[in-house]
Design a protein around this motif. Structure first.
Motif, short mmCIF file in Angstrom:
data_model
loop_
_atom_site.label_atom_id
_atom_site.label_comp_id
_atom_site.label_asym_id
_atom_site.label_seq_id
_atom_site.Cartn_x
_atom_site.Cartn_y
_atom_site.Cartn_z
N GLN A 18 0.83 -1.20 0.00
CA GLN A 18 0.00 0.00 0.00
C GLN A 18 0.86 1.25 0.00
N ALA A 19 1.96 1.23 0.74
CA ALA A 19 2.87 2.38 0.77
C ALA A 19 3.49 2.61 -0.60
N GLU A 20 3.82 1.53 -1.29
CA GLU A 20 4.42 1.63 -2.63
C GLU A 20 3.41 2.21 -3.62
N ASP A 21 2.13 1.81 -3.51
CA ASP A 21 1.08 2.36 -4.36
C ASP A 21 0.95 3.86 -4.16
N THR A 22 0.95 4.28 -2.91
CA THR A 22 0.82 5.70 -2.58
C THR A 22 1.99 6.48 -3.16
N ARG A 23 3.17 5.91 -3.06
CA ARG A 23 4.37 6.57 -3.59
C ARG A 23 4.27 6.76 -5.10
N LEU A 24 3.79 5.75 -5.80
CA LEU A 24 3.62 5.82 -7.25
C LEU A 24 2.58 6.88 -7.62
N LYS A 25 1.49 6.92 -6.89
CA LYS A 25 0.45 7.92 -7.15
C LYS A 25 0.98 9.33 -6.92
N ARG A 26 1.74 9.52 -5.84
CA ARG A 26 2.31 10.84 -5.57
C ARG A 26 3.28 11.25 -6.66
N SER A 27 4.09 10.33 -7.14
CA SER A 27 5.04 10.62 -8.22
C SER A 27 4.31 11.03 -9.48
N PHE A 28 3.23 10.31 -9.79
CA PHE A 28 2.43 10.63 -10.97
C PHE A 28 1.82 12.02 -10.84
N LYS A 29 1.35 12.37 -9.64
CA LYS A 29 0.78 13.71 -9.43
C LYS A 29 1.84 14.78 -9.63
N TYR A 30 3.05 14.55 -9.09
CA TYR A 30 4.14 15.52 -9.29
C TYR A 30 4.41 15.71 -10.78
N ALA A 31 4.48 14.60 -11.51
CA ALA A 31 4.77 14.67 -12.95
C ALA A 31 3.65 15.40 -13.69
N LEU A 32 2.40 15.12 -13.35
CA LEU A 32 1.26 15.73 -14.01
C LEU A 32 1.20 17.24 -13.74
N VAL A 33 1.37 17.61 -12.49
CA VAL A 33 1.36 19.04 -12.15
C VAL A 33 2.53 19.75 -12.84
N SER A 34 3.69 19.12 -12.82
CA SER A 34 4.86 19.69 -13.50
C SER A 34 4.60 19.87 -14.99
N TYR A 35 3.96 18.87 -15.58
CA TYR A 35 3.65 18.95 -17.00
C TYR A 35 2.79 20.17 -17.30
N PHE A 36 1.71 20.35 -16.53
CA PHE A 36 0.82 21.49 -16.79
C PHE A 36 1.49 22.83 -16.52
N ILE A 37 2.34 22.89 -15.53
CA ILE A 37 3.08 24.14 -15.27
C ILE A 37 4.03 24.43 -16.43
N ILE A 38 4.77 23.42 -16.87
CA ILE A 38 5.74 23.62 -17.96
C ILE A 38 5.04 23.98 -19.26
N ILE A 39 3.94 23.29 -19.58
CA ILE A 39 3.22 23.59 -20.83
C ILE A 39 2.64 25.00 -20.78
N SER A 40 2.12 25.39 -19.63
CA SER A 40 1.56 26.75 -19.49
C SER A 40 2.65 27.81 -19.67
N LEU A 41 3.79 27.59 -19.03
CA LEU A 41 4.89 28.54 -19.16
C LEU A 41 5.41 28.59 -20.60
N THR A 42 5.47 27.44 -21.25
CA THR A 42 5.93 27.39 -22.64
C THR A 42 5.01 28.20 -23.54
N ILE A 43 3.71 27.99 -23.38
CA ILE A 43 2.75 28.73 -24.20
C ILE A 43 2.82 30.22 -23.89
N LEU A 44 2.95 30.56 -22.62
CA LEU A 44 3.05 31.98 -22.22
C LEU A 44 4.30 32.63 -22.83
N ILE A 45 5.44 31.97 -22.69
CA ILE A 45 6.69 32.53 -23.21
C ILE A 45 6.65 32.65 -24.73
N ARG A 46 6.15 31.62 -25.39
CA ARG A 46 6.05 31.70 -26.85
C ARG A 46 5.06 32.77 -27.27
#
Length: 153
Positions: free
Chosen positions: A69-97
């Motif tokens: 269960q702890a390993e599942d939670t860790r994977l979910k948290r990692s996925f959330k970090y990646a997803l949030v990072s993705y949206f922040i990076i894509i937003s900044l890319t579109i803004l800068i361009r």
């Protein structure tokens, strides 16, 4: 491999019941090396053996399975970090361009809503792949470095 919750608990409960590794191995019909490996955190028992261990040591299966269960939670948290990072990076890319290509969009507010939506979708489509690699890196770093450090503290 690091000591897992399972390895620490298994050794603790085995000793509480007064079993040696050899005795537990005989009861489970496995080698004593398997027991040693599980207690050192170098492997995990099969589900069938987990159920037998639960019965033999009078420990609920849920307590023994807490590691998964702890390993599942860790994977979910990692996925959330990646997803949030993705949206922040894509937003900044579109803004800068958008800022860099400001001349191209100077009359955008005089356009109708459907034209504005079309421009946004086209820009998003052109920039969507730029953020994938950095977001994956952030997700992997969080999975293998940040989250384990947070759990250790």
């Amino acid at each position: 491999m690091d000591k897992s919750i399972l390895s620490l608990k298994l050794k603790e409960y085995r000793k509480q019941k007064g079993h040696t590794q050899e005795e537990l191995a005989e009861l489970l019909d496995v080698s004593d090396k398997s027991i040693s490996k599980w207690e050192l955190g170098n492997g995990y028992p099969s589900k069938k053996n987990m159920m037998k261990i639960s019965e033999l040591l009078d420990v609920s299966l849920e307590v023994l399975m807490i590691e998964e269960q702890a390993e599942d939670t860790r994977l979910k948290r990692s996925f959330k970090y990646a997803l949030v990072s993705y949206f922040i990076i894509i937003s900044l890319t579109i803004l800068i361009r958008g800022i860099k290509e400001a001349d191209r969009y100077k009359d955008i507010l005089s356009s109708d809503v459907s034209e504005i939506i079309k421009i946004v979708i086209i820009n998003f489509g052109q920039n969507i792949y730029i953020a994938i690699v950095p977001a994956l890196i952030i997700g992997l770093v969080s999975h293998f470095y940040l989250i384990p450090r947070q759990e250790a503290d």
